[in-house]
Design a protein around this motif. Sequence first.
Motif, PDB file in Angstrom:
ATOM      1  N   ALA A 105       4.361  13.965   4.263  1.00 44.86           N
ATOM      2  CA  ALA A 105       3.486  14.020   3.000  1.00 44.86           C
ATOM      3  C   ALA A 105       3.513  12.777   2.356  1.00 44.86           C
ATOM      4  N   LEU A 106       2.445  12.615   1.955  1.00 47.99           N
ATOM      5  CA  LEU A 106       1.947  11.087   1.345  1.00 47.99           C
ATOM      6  C   LEU A 106       2.625  10.772   0.078  1.00 47.99           C
ATOM      7  N   LEU A 107       2.570  11.807  -0.611  1.00 50.79           N
ATOM      8  CA  LEU A 107       3.462  11.412  -2.199  1.00 50.79           C
ATOM      9  C   LEU A 107       4.949  11.043  -2.000  1.00 50.79           C
ATOM     10  N   PRO A 108       5.865  11.635  -1.196  1.00 52.73           N
ATOM     11  CA  PRO A 108       7.270  11.215  -1.249  1.00 52.73           C
ATOM     12  C   PRO A 108       7.295   9.903  -0.672  1.00 52.73           C
ATOM     13  N   VAL A 109       6.314   9.514   0.527  1.00 55.34           N
ATOM     14  CA  VAL A 109       6.380   8.322   1.093  1.00 55.34           C
ATOM     15  C   VAL A 109       5.958   7.196   0.174  1.00 55.34           C
ATOM     16  N   PHE A 110       5.018   7.562  -0.545  1.00 59.71           N
ATOM     17  CA  PHE A 110       4.467   6.405  -1.639  1.00 59.71           C
ATOM     18  C   PHE A 110       5.324   6.108  -2.751  1.00 59.71           C
ATOM     19  N   LEU A 111       6.191   7.227  -3.155  1.00 57.05           N
ATOM     20  CA  LEU A 111       7.260   6.981  -4.458  1.00 57.05           C
ATOM     21  C   LEU A 111       8.528   6.574  -3.834  1.00 57.05           C
ATOM     22  N   ILE A 112       8.890   6.822  -2.882  1.00 56.70           N
ATOM     23  CA  ILE A 112       9.991   6.204  -2.213  1.00 56.70           C
ATOM     24  C   ILE A 112       9.854   4.728  -1.896  1.00 56.70           C
ATOM     25  N   SER A 113       8.761   4.327  -1.392  1.00 57.13           N
ATOM     26  CA  SER A 113       8.435   2.933  -0.717  1.00 57.13           C
ATOM     27  C   SER A 113       8.277   2.252  -2.200  1.00 57.13           C
ATOM     28  N   ASP A 147       0.878  -1.373  -0.056  1.00 57.86           N
ATOM     29  CA  ASP A 147      -0.153  -0.053  -0.164  1.00 57.86           C
ATOM     30  C   ASP A 147       0.764   1.127  -0.012  1.00 57.86           C
ATOM     31  N   GLY A 148       2.262   1.328   0.061  1.00 53.79           N
ATOM     32  CA  GLY A 148       3.011   2.210  -0.204  1.00 53.79           C
ATOM     33  C   GLY A 148       3.350   2.983   1.033  1.00 53.79           C
ATOM     34  N   THR A 149       3.180   2.419   2.137  1.00 48.14           N
ATOM     35  CA  THR A 149       3.243   3.298   3.587  1.00 48.14           C
ATOM     36  C   THR A 149       4.452   2.790   4.163  1.00 48.14           C
ATOM     37  N   ALA A 150       5.130   1.936   3.705  1.00 54.91           N
ATOM     38  CA  ALA A 150       6.223   1.389   4.641  1.00 54.91           C
ATOM     39  C   ALA A 150       7.074   2.186   5.092  1.00 54.91           C
ATOM     40  N   LEU A 151       7.553   3.277   4.518  1.00 51.92           N
ATOM     41  CA  LEU A 151       8.640   4.318   4.748  1.00 51.92           C
ATOM     42  C   LEU A 151       8.109   5.267   5.873  1.00 51.92           C
ATOM     43  N   TYR A 152       6.663   5.302   6.105  1.00 54.49           N
ATOM     44  CA  TYR A 152       6.183   6.056   7.024  1.00 54.49           C
ATOM     45  C   TYR A 152       6.409   5.665   8.406  1.00 54.49           C
ATOM     46  N   TYR A 153       6.723   4.368   8.786  1.00 56.20           N
ATOM     47  CA  TYR A 153       6.691   3.999  10.235  1.00 56.20           C
ATOM     48  C   TYR A 153       8.161   4.154  10.605  1.00 56.20           C
ATOM     49  N   PRO A 154       8.966   3.777   9.865  1.00 54.38           N
ATOM     50  CA  PRO A 154      10.495   4.087  10.404  1.00 54.38           C
ATOM     51  C   PRO A 154      10.880   5.568  10.612  1.00 54.38           C
ATOM     52  N   LEU A 155      10.111   6.411  10.085  1.00 50.76           N
ATOM     53  CA  LEU A 155      10.467   7.722   9.968  1.00 50.76           C
ATOM     54  C   LEU A 155       9.699   8.448  11.204  1.00 50.76           C
ATOM     55  N   HIS A 156       9.114   7.715  11.973  1.00 58.03           N
ATOM     56  CA  HIS A 156       8.446   8.215  13.246  1.00 58.03           C
ATOM     57  C   HIS A 156       8.978   7.303  14.339  1.00 58.03           C
ATOM     58  N   LEU A 157      10.090   6.643  14.272  1.00 56.32           N
ATOM     59  CA  LEU A 157      10.592   5.989  15.274  1.00 56.32           C
ATOM     60  C   LEU A 157      11.994   6.806  15.755  1.00 56.32           C
ATOM     61  N   ASP A 158      12.226   7.063  17.018  1.00 55.19           N
ATOM     62  CA  ASP A 158      13.303   7.772  17.407  1.00 55.19           C
ATOM     63  C   ASP A 158      14.613   7.016  17.018  1.00 55.19           C
ATOM     64  N   TYR A 159      14.828   5.794  16.955  1.00 53.30           N
ATOM     65  CA  TYR A 159      15.946   5.174  16.685  1.00 53.30           C
ATOM     66  C   TYR A 159      16.347   5.594  15.245  1.00 53.30           C
ATOM     67  N   PHE A 160      15.281   5.864  14.150  1.00 55.72           N
ATOM     68  CA  PHE A 160      15.751   5.932  12.807  1.00 55.72           C
ATOM     69  C   PHE A 160      15.450   7.455  12.517  1.00 55.72           C
ATOM     70  N   THR A 161      15.603   8.408  13.371  1.00 56.38           N
ATOM     71  CA  THR A 161      15.315   9.880  13.211  1.00 56.38           C
ATOM     72  C   THR A 161      16.575  10.655  13.769  1.00 56.38           C
ATOM     73  N   PRO A 162      17.452  10.516  13.108  1.00 57.04           N
ATOM     74  CA  PRO A 162      18.633  11.473  13.657  1.00 57.04           C
ATOM     75  C   PRO A 162      18.479  12.866  13.509  1.00 57.04           C
ATOM     76  N   TRP A 163      17.491  13.082  12.165  1.00 58.81           N
ATOM     77  CA  TRP A 163      17.076  14.443  12.269  1.00 58.81           C
ATOM     78  C   TRP A 163      15.572  14.634  12.271  1.00 58.81           C
ATOM     79  N   PRO A 164      14.809  14.788  13.334  1.00 54.78           N
ATOM     80  CA  PRO A 164      13.598  14.649  13.273  1.00 54.78           C
ATOM     81  C   PRO A 164      12.848  15.852  12.308  1.00 54.78           C
ATOM     82  N   GLY A 165      13.301  16.856  12.150  1.00 59.90           N
ATOM     83  CA  GLY A 165      12.794  17.920  11.472  1.00 59.90           C
ATOM     84  C   GLY A 165      12.729  17.368  10.093  1.00 59.90           C
ATOM     85  N   LEU A 166      13.748  16.791   9.452  1.00 60.79           N
ATOM     86  CA  LEU A 166      13.818  16.470   8.176  1.00 60.79           C
ATOM     87  C   LEU A 166      12.894  14.979   7.791  1.00 60.79           C
TER      88      LEU A 166
END
Length: 443
Positions: free
Chosen positions: A357-365, A331-350
């Motif tokens: 944004a839905l479109l970047p997550v969908f395209l990258i996934s 469904d194209g949402t796999a990237l969304y979850y690690p981007l909201h885990l503290d272990y995988f967010t060295p740059w929280p703002g980025l």
Amino acid sequence: MTDETDVTGSAEAAVGAGVADGSAEPAVAADPAGDAAVAAVAAAVVAGIPRQPGPEPAGAPAGVRRPGPAGLAGRAVAVFTGRVLGRYQAATVRIGFGLVWLAYLLREWPNRRLLYGDTSPWSTELAQQLLADNRALTVLPWFGGRLWFELVYHLAVLAALAVLLGWRTRASTVLFLVTVLSLQNRNVFLGDGGDNIVHLMAIYLVFTRCAEVWSLDARRGDHGRSGVPLWTLLGALLLVCQLGGFAGTSLDWTSPVFPYVGWAPLFWGLWAVAGLWWLVDRLAPEGETRAVLDALATMVHNCAMLVIAVEVVLIYATAGWYKVQGSRWQDGTALYYPLHLDYFTPWPGLSGLVGGALLPVFLISYGTVLLQVGFPFTLVDRRVKNALLVVMMAEHAGIAVLLGLPVFSLAMIAADAVFLPTAALCWVGARVARIRLRRAPLS
């Protein structure tokens, strides 16, 4: 994204995989079918590693019949045993993994005792219980204590630096192998996936001729004087470790598990071959024995480079097909979850900007799945493969920054280098040499 290393130990299952770089013509189908199959396998072997610069073979004169499958197979075998394939790619892989391991050791230097030493939560007693079951190689439990650990850790730093520079590579790659396995097997619960790749490549590099270019060995040539003393010292150390009684099962000649061969035959075999090579090179440098040894070394190198290439193909193919079966990737949402885990967010703002944004997550996934599934099939076309390599290396650079996995990303980029075109590597080498000469003081 980090499940690219879920399956990394089955390279031998796909030795026949096509990893063509356009350096050999495809085998022509012919009767009988058995000859055509042999020719196809031979063509895949020759095309497994990018070709080296040199004059192109002259085309067949008009009216002369092209060689059949048997002729192509014979020519492939002759090339495979008579020419070192992928010299620049092997040097790039050596430099890349030497740099990755050196950077990791230096980054974790303040935490080294907590990770692998005497203050680790995974105590020496627990590690020894696990080692008794899996028979993994590590020298850290031989003596224990902080002094021995510090010696092994800093020897690992020196070995990584020697591999990076290409100094006494026949010896330094073996020390690199021993120190990598010693630290990683001491605490198997560390790592982010990149440690698996470093683990495997440390083994493969021992069997390659990775110092023929871009190394201190290549610059020194045959004028070095420290080869015999170093060979004698390493042999004496290996003998002490073998007979000292403190190595446990690390230097057994046999193993109860596959491949049923211990580490002792490998180390003693490499030591004996190095001594035989030096002796033959001094007594009969132009003799038949020297030619046979060189052909065998070339064949082993080409096989090791082919295994590295197949390993990379398996990593991407396995990761891609596992992702296809996952509902979050579908469904194209796999990237969304690690981007909201503290272990995988060295740059929280980025991470919040990309993950919000839905479109970047969908395209990258979806793009990640398409790249990984499609990579093995693009190897039959050199231009498509080269373009895809650039995209995949850029993706790994993005993983290093966005998800905070630099060791994993750099290890994958170094492994991808086995498919880089020779012309591009030579161009980079020429540019670096030109810059170095420009900055060198005038004599």
